[in-house]
Design a protein around this motif. Sequence first.
Motif, PDB file in Angstrom:
ATOM      1  N   VAL A  13       1.038  -1.188   0.119  1.00 25.05           N
ATOM      2  CA  VAL A  13      -0.078   0.136   0.224  1.00 25.05           C
ATOM      3  C   VAL A  13       0.814   1.259  -0.014  1.00 25.05           C
ATOM      4  N   GLY A  14       0.729   1.946  -1.128  1.00 22.34           N
ATOM      5  CA  GLY A  14       1.648   3.227  -1.039  1.00 22.34           C
ATOM      6  C   GLY A  14       2.937   2.839  -1.937  1.00 22.34           C
ATOM      7  N   LEU A  15       3.099   3.883  -2.986  1.00 20.24           N
ATOM      8  CA  LEU A  15       4.394   3.906  -3.721  1.00 20.24           C
ATOM      9  C   LEU A  15       5.154   5.069  -3.342  1.00 20.24           C
ATOM     10  N   ARG A  71      -2.647   8.136 -11.451  1.00 16.95           N
ATOM     11  CA  ARG A  71      -1.241   7.931 -11.931  1.00 16.95           C
ATOM     12  C   ARG A  71      -0.895   9.116 -12.418  1.00 16.95           C
ATOM     13  N   GLU A  72      -1.437  10.061 -13.019  1.00 17.31           N
ATOM     14  CA  GLU A  72      -1.235  11.371 -13.494  1.00 17.31           C
ATOM     15  C   GLU A  72      -0.484  12.242 -12.373  1.00 17.31           C
ATOM     16  N   ASN A  73      -1.444  12.264 -11.096  1.00 19.96           N
ATOM     17  CA  ASN A  73      -0.784  13.137 -10.027  1.00 19.96           C
ATOM     18  C   ASN A  73       0.252  12.520  -9.457  1.00 19.96           C
ATOM     19  N   TYR A  74       0.596  11.119  -9.386  1.00 25.40           N
ATOM     20  CA  TYR A  74       1.691  10.680  -8.807  1.00 25.40           C
ATOM     21  C   TYR A  74       2.970  10.989  -9.955  1.00 25.40           C
ATOM     22  N   ARG A 116       3.732  14.594  -9.035  1.00 30.24           N
ATOM     23  CA  ARG A 116       4.203  14.985  -7.901  1.00 30.24           C
ATOM     24  C   ARG A 116       4.995  14.249  -6.898  1.00 30.24           C
ATOM     25  N   SER A 117       5.228  12.974  -7.294  1.00 33.41           N
ATOM     26  CA  SER A 117       6.042  12.209  -6.168  1.00 33.41           C
ATOM     27  C   SER A 117       7.381  12.289  -6.655  1.00 33.41           C
TER      28      SER A 117
END
Length: 83
Positions: free
Chosen positions: A20-22, A48-51, A54-55
């Motif tokens: 849970v969580g990448l 996916r787009e936000n990740y 932002r990540s």
Amino acid sequence: MNFRQHLQKTIAEKKKILVVGLGISGIETSLFFARCGISVLACERESRENYEKRSRFASRLAEVEAAGTQVHFGIDGELVTGL
């Protein structure tokens, strides 16, 4: 039962691991279990787009997917059932 025995049992029973969580720990955990030959399913709350925008770990996503991890975005870990 020690950790190695649990790993061997998981492999033998062809069980999947849910991550849970990448973030960094989720990525490293996914890669570790994939290297052990265990099927991994990972979910991330962000789309996916936000990740990818932002990540700071987005550059590692291709590595996780290349290792065979099934990655699902926009899913809260508490809501994962039967993916």
